[in-house]
Design a protein around this motif. Structure first.
Motif, mmCIF file in Angstrom:
data_model
loop_
_atom_site.group_PDB
_atom_site.id
_atom_site.type_symbol
_atom_site.label_atom_id
_atom_site.label_comp_id
_atom_site.label_asym_id
_atom_site.label_seq_id
_atom_site.Cartn_x
_atom_site.Cartn_y
_atom_site.Cartn_z
ATOM 1 N N ASN A 17 0.830 -1.218 0.000
ATOM 2 C CA ASN A 17 0.000 0.000 0.000
ATOM 3 C C ASN A 17 0.861 1.264 0.000
ATOM 4 O O ASN A 17 0.539 2.237 -0.688
ATOM 5 C CB ASN A 17 -0.933 0.004 1.209
ATOM 6 N N GLU A 36 11.276 2.423 4.667
ATOM 7 C CA GLU A 36 10.866 1.083 5.101
ATOM 8 C C GLU A 36 11.809 0.592 6.197
ATOM 9 O O GLU A 36 13.031 0.629 6.040
ATOM 10 C CB GLU A 36 10.860 0.121 3.910
ATOM 11 N N ALA A 44 3.902 -7.542 4.401
ATOM 12 C CA ALA A 44 3.326 -8.893 4.416
ATOM 13 C C ALA A 44 3.077 -9.429 3.012
ATOM 14 O O ALA A 44 2.468 -10.484 2.855
ATOM 15 C CB ALA A 44 2.038 -8.896 5.221
ATOM 16 N N LEU A 62 -1.843 -15.817 -2.181
ATOM 17 C CA LEU A 62 -2.697 -15.847 -3.370
ATOM 18 C C LEU A 62 -3.296 -14.458 -3.589
ATOM 19 O O LEU A 62 -3.784 -13.827 -2.650
ATOM 20 C CB LEU A 62 -3.810 -16.884 -3.198
ATOM 21 N N TRP A 463 -3.877 -9.683 9.906
ATOM 22 C CA TRP A 463 -3.910 -9.663 8.423
ATOM 23 C C TRP A 463 -4.408 -8.310 7.910
ATOM 24 O O TRP A 463 -3.925 -7.777 6.926
ATOM 25 C CB TRP A 463 -4.819 -10.815 8.034
ATOM 26 N N HIS A 465 -4.538 -5.401 9.749
ATOM 27 C CA HIS A 465 -4.057 -4.351 10.659
ATOM 28 C C HIS A 465 -5.084 -4.004 11.732
ATOM 29 O O HIS A 465 -4.745 -3.398 12.729
ATOM 30 C CB HIS A 465 -3.679 -3.056 9.923
ATOM 31 N N ALA A 497 -3.511 -1.148 5.452
ATOM 32 C CA ALA A 497 -4.651 -2.064 5.544
ATOM 33 C C ALA A 497 -5.622 -1.685 6.659
ATOM 34 O O ALA A 497 -6.786 -2.086 6.618
ATOM 35 C CB ALA A 497 -4.131 -3.483 5.773
ATOM 36 N N GLY A 504 -5.463 -7.363 2.589
ATOM 37 C CA GLY A 504 -5.442 -8.073 1.316
ATOM 38 C C GLY A 504 -4.561 -7.273 0.375
ATOM 39 O O GLY A 504 -4.439 -6.047 0.517
HETATM 40 C C1 LIG Z 1 -0.401 -14.935 7.274
HETATM 41 C C2 LIG Z 1 -1.026 -13.989 6.297
HETATM 42 C C3 LIG Z 1 -1.530 -14.478 5.099
HETATM 43 C C4 LIG Z 1 -2.135 -13.615 4.193
HETATM 44 N N1 LIG Z 1 -2.606 -14.121 3.014
HETATM 45 C C5 LIG Z 1 -3.143 -13.285 2.109
HETATM 46 C C6 LIG Z 1 -3.477 -13.752 0.813
HETATM 47 O O1 LIG Z 1 -3.278 -14.929 0.478
HETATM 48 N N2 LIG Z 1 -4.008 -12.864 -0.067
HETATM 49 C C7 LIG Z 1 -4.180 -11.544 0.251
HETATM 50 O O2 LIG Z 1 -4.650 -10.769 -0.600
HETATM 51 N N3 LIG Z 1 -3.843 -11.063 1.471
HETATM 52 C C8 LIG Z 1 -3.311 -11.889 2.389
HETATM 53 N N4 LIG Z 1 -2.896 -11.400 3.586
HETATM 54 C C9 LIG Z 1 -3.128 -9.980 3.914
HETATM 55 C C10 LIG Z 1 -2.083 -9.048 3.286
HETATM 56 O O3 LIG Z 1 -0.809 -9.630 3.298
HETATM 57 C C11 LIG Z 1 -2.030 -7.717 4.055
HETATM 58 O O4 LIG Z 1 -3.317 -7.247 4.346
HETATM 59 C C12 LIG Z 1 -1.312 -6.667 3.228
HETATM 60 O O5 LIG Z 1 -0.049 -7.151 2.812
HETATM 61 C C13 LIG Z 1 -1.142 -5.380 4.046
HETATM 62 O O6 LIG Z 1 -0.420 -4.474 3.250
HETATM 63 P P1 LIG Z 1 -0.023 -3.028 3.764
HETATM 64 O O7 LIG Z 1 0.887 -2.444 2.742
HETATM 65 O O8 LIG Z 1 -1.225 -2.249 4.122
HETATM 66 O O9 LIG Z 1 0.751 -3.277 5.133
HETATM 67 P P2 LIG Z 1 2.058 -4.126 5.485
HETATM 68 O O10 LIG Z 1 2.263 -5.187 4.481
HETATM 69 O O11 LIG Z 1 1.916 -4.522 6.908
HETATM 70 O O12 LIG Z 1 3.236 -3.083 5.338
HETATM 71 C C14 LIG Z 1 3.516 -2.099 6.318
HETATM 72 C C15 LIG Z 1 4.978 -1.771 6.198
HETATM 73 O O13 LIG Z 1 5.285 -0.712 7.124
HETATM 74 C C16 LIG Z 1 6.571 -0.971 7.649
HETATM 75 N N5 LIG Z 1 6.726 -0.240 8.902
HETATM 76 C C17 LIG Z 1 6.014 -0.393 10.054
HETATM 77 N N6 LIG Z 1 6.483 0.468 10.996
HETATM 78 C C18 LIG Z 1 7.476 1.180 10.415
HETATM 79 C C19 LIG Z 1 8.346 2.208 10.879
HETATM 80 N N7 LIG Z 1 8.298 2.683 12.141
HETATM 81 N N8 LIG Z 1 9.265 2.737 10.016
HETATM 82 C C20 LIG Z 1 9.344 2.290 8.730
HETATM 83 N N9 LIG Z 1 8.557 1.285 8.255
HETATM 84 C C21 LIG Z 1 7.627 0.745 9.087
HETATM 85 C C22 LIG Z 1 6.589 -2.483 7.847
HETATM 86 O O14 LIG Z 1 7.903 -2.983 7.967
HETATM 87 C C23 LIG Z 1 5.880 -2.947 6.575
HETATM 88 O O15 LIG Z 1 6.781 -3.186 5.523
HETATM 89 C C24 LIG Z 1 -2.251 -12.234 4.497
HETATM 90 C C25 LIG Z 1 -1.713 -11.735 5.679
HETATM 91 C C26 LIG Z 1 -1.092 -12.585 6.574
HETATM 92 C C27 LIG Z 1 -0.492 -12.022 7.823
#
Ligand SMILES: Cc1cc2nc3c(=O)[nH]c(=O)nc-3n(C[C@H](O)[C@H](O)[C@H](O)COP(=O)(O)OP(=O)(O)OC[C@H]3O[C@@H](n4cnc5c(N)ncnc54)[C@H](O)[C@@H]3O)c2cc1C
Length: 522
Positions: A17, A36, A44, A62, A463, A465, A497, A504
């Motif tokens: 995201n 990052e 994730a 997936l 998953w 947040h 998220a 997702g």
């Molecule tokens: C076990 C599991 C299985 C899943 N399977 C699926 C699936 O099959 N299909 C699907 O669509 N979704 C799946 N999901 C959900 C999906 O992975 C997440 O909802 C999505 O990746 C969240 O993306 P995001 O970018 O919002 O947050 P995140 O991926 O959590 O990214 C946040 C980022 O912020 C960084 N960060 C945090 N604090 C700081 C800081 N102080 N300074 C700098 N950086 C920081 C973190 O290191 C991280 O890289 C799964 C999740 C899990 C946990």
């Protein structure tokens, strides 16, 4: 040390995201810096070599919710995104006979009655239609509850019109079922336990409740809306793992001029004259920007990085009470050969495989987690990615990943022993479907929600947040006062998220947040 250059936007976190947000801001000609904490981008949604030579999609495995127009806008195919499989069918595994094969509108399985087969087509058609109604809501910035302008009135009218377009009969049916639990809805629709188990797992995957919980029809519809009401990629396996999706988004962001820094953990958000104006890294470096956009989860953002002193007490209380305790775990197995699942052939092993033989099985898997205990027979969503993409493991070898429902958030002193016992329980379940699989295991890893929190920095290892309940949804996601991606502090935004429309790998929160920032919110 203060970095001289000041940016239009700093994004805290390079999850998918954060990267979508960076690409969108960059494409508008604004300077943007992503910081990052980890040594790799993707959060994730990244890949990990969990055993020498064995690569796995470390969290999400997936892809089903990435909007095709977002992929097109960011030119993800041009930046290398390819698929090893699209519209993958789901195989609901059985230990005694052939599995059920669930497609978009059709289900096959020798154990199914003609009535269930016909009901599946009716059910999936109706649910996709309802999900398509929710789609514009799903993809848009939630309107404000306080209506002050014509533009805000128009947003509400659009919502009402979406519902009205369904027609009276369907609108009435949607309003009847939307607050129901999936257990009751499936029970009144189908007879087959396995079919109900498979559909119910889709309603609770990534969630912290079983199919009897209110709101599970909503979470099921939500999953379908993420799949564009049946008009998207379906369930897809990115070639090279989920990390390849992240690599393509990062390349798009870079091409748009974004600067991406890893191993750059933000320690705090700087505020001057009640406005966010920069960040301080753990290294002591400070960097200034007009807008600070956080991809970190809401609790981390408000309580750790910003600090309660900048917020009113009511708001701080809401953030404290945000429900964000994950119950999905992740299993990774490095396998010396392809396991022999007795009920399906080797080609179908590349599909999405479910161990969810009934809704009661799911409820029994869920119940112990209420008391911080582990299930003896967990429910599983399995992908053997190497069947379609051998590049992820050494020649002839395989990687199996599985989402494991429902594991407690266990930070206790016995967690290593508990985790090992749970891994053993999962292997017992897998042995029932694929006798001998245990002997193929070269390396095994089970991540509990606690481990996921440590690995990806998501509070509670959740998953999404933050839980996807009616009380943390749309207008009120993550909490009232911070919906619409903006926060009570000027210049500070959320893009992860924890915002609408939730978790997702779909990038919608990142894109919507960027648009809010670019239009100057407020
Ligand atoms: C076990 C599991 C299985 C899943 N399977 C699926 C699936 O099959 N299909 C699907 O669509 N979704 C799946 N999901 C959900 C999906 O992975 C997440 O909802 C999505 O990746 C969240 O993306 P995001 O970018 O919002 O947050 P995140 O991926 O959590 O990214 C946040 C980022 O912020 C960084 N960060 C945090 N604090 C700081 C800081 N102080 N300074 C700098 N950086 C920081 C973190 O290191 C991280 O890289 C799964 C999740 C899990 C946990």
């Amino acid at each position: 040390m203060t970095t001289a250059k000041s940016y239009h936007s700093i994004i805290i976190g390079g999850g998918h995201n954060g990267l979508v947000c960076a690409a969108t801001v960059g494409r508008a000609g604004k300077s943007v810096l992503v910081l990052e904490a980890g040594s790799e981008l993707g959060g994730a949604a990244r890949n990990r070599e969990f055993a020498p030579g064995y690569n796995v999609s470390a969290g999400a495995h997936l892809l089903h919710a990435l909007p095709s127009e977002l992929a097109r806008d960011l030119d993800l195919p041009g930046h290398g995104l390819k698929f090893a499989g699209q519209s993958l069918p789901t195989q609901a595994l059985s230990t005694v006979g052939k599995p059920l094969r669930l497609g978009d509108r059709q289900v096959d399985g020798s154990e199914l009655s003609a009535a269930d087969i016909a009901a599946y087509t009716r059910f999936s058609t109706a649910m996709s239609r309802y999900a398509a109604t929710l789609l514009p809501i799903f993809q848009s910035v939630p309107p404000r509850l306080v209506i002050e302008t014509w533009a805000q009135k128009f947003e509400f009218m659009k919502l009402a019109w979406q519902l009205r377009r369904l027609g009276r009969r369907d609108m009435r049916e949607l309003l009847r079922i939307i607050g129901m639990n999936m257990y009751d809805l499936l029970d009144e629709t189908f007879a087959s336990d396995r079919l109900k188990g498979a559909l119910a797992l889709d309603a609770v995957l990534g969630a912290e409740w079983g199919p009897r919980a209110p709101g599970t029809v909503l979470t099921y519809l939500y999953r379908l809306a993420g799949m564009a009401g049946g008009k998207g990629l379906g369930v897809a396996q990115p070639l090279g793992g989920m990390g390849a999706v992240v690599a393509a988004i990062a390349a798009s962001a870079k091409q748009a001029g974004a600067v991406l820094r890893t191993s750059a953990r933000v320690k705090r958000i700087l505020v001057e004259n009640d406005r966010a104006c920069g960040v301080e890294l753990e290294s002591g470096e400070t960097i200034r920007a007009e807008n600070i956009i956080s991809n970190a989860d809401p609790r981390t953002t408000f309580l750790s990085l910003l600090g309660a002193a900048h917020l009113d007490t009511g708001f701080v209380r809401k953030v404290h009470h945000l429900r964000a305790s994950g119950r999905a775990g992740k299993l990774h197995l490095a396998l010396k050969g392809l396991p022999n699942f007795t009920s399906i052939d080797a080609v179908a092993l590349g599909d999405r495989l479910l161990v969810a033989p009934s809704m009661d099985y799911l409820e029994r898997a869920f119940n112990p987690s209420k008391y911080h205990e582990y299930p003896s027979e967990p429910a599983l969503e399995i992908s053997i990615a190497t069947v379609r993409d051998p590049s992820l493991a050494p020649a002839g070898q395989h990687v199996l990943s599985a989402v494991v429902q429902f594991l407690p958030y266990d930070a206790g002193a016995d967690r290593d022993r508990n985790r090992a016992a749970c891994l053993e329980a999962i292997l017992v379940v897998l042995e029932q479907h694929a006798p001998g699989i245990r002997n193929l295991v070269a390396s095994a890893e089970l991540l509990t929600p606690f481990d996921i929190e440590q690995e990806f920095g998501m509070t509670g290892g959740h998953w999404h947040h933050a839980a996807m309940g009616f009380d943390q949804f749309f207008f009120t996601r993550p909490v009232p006062g911070a919906a619409q991606y903006r926060t009570p502090v000027d210049g500070l935004y959320l893009c992860g998220a924890g915002c609408h429309p939730g978790g997702g790998v779909m990038g919608i929160a990142g894109r919507n947040a960027a648009r809010r920032v670019l239009e100057g919110a407020r």
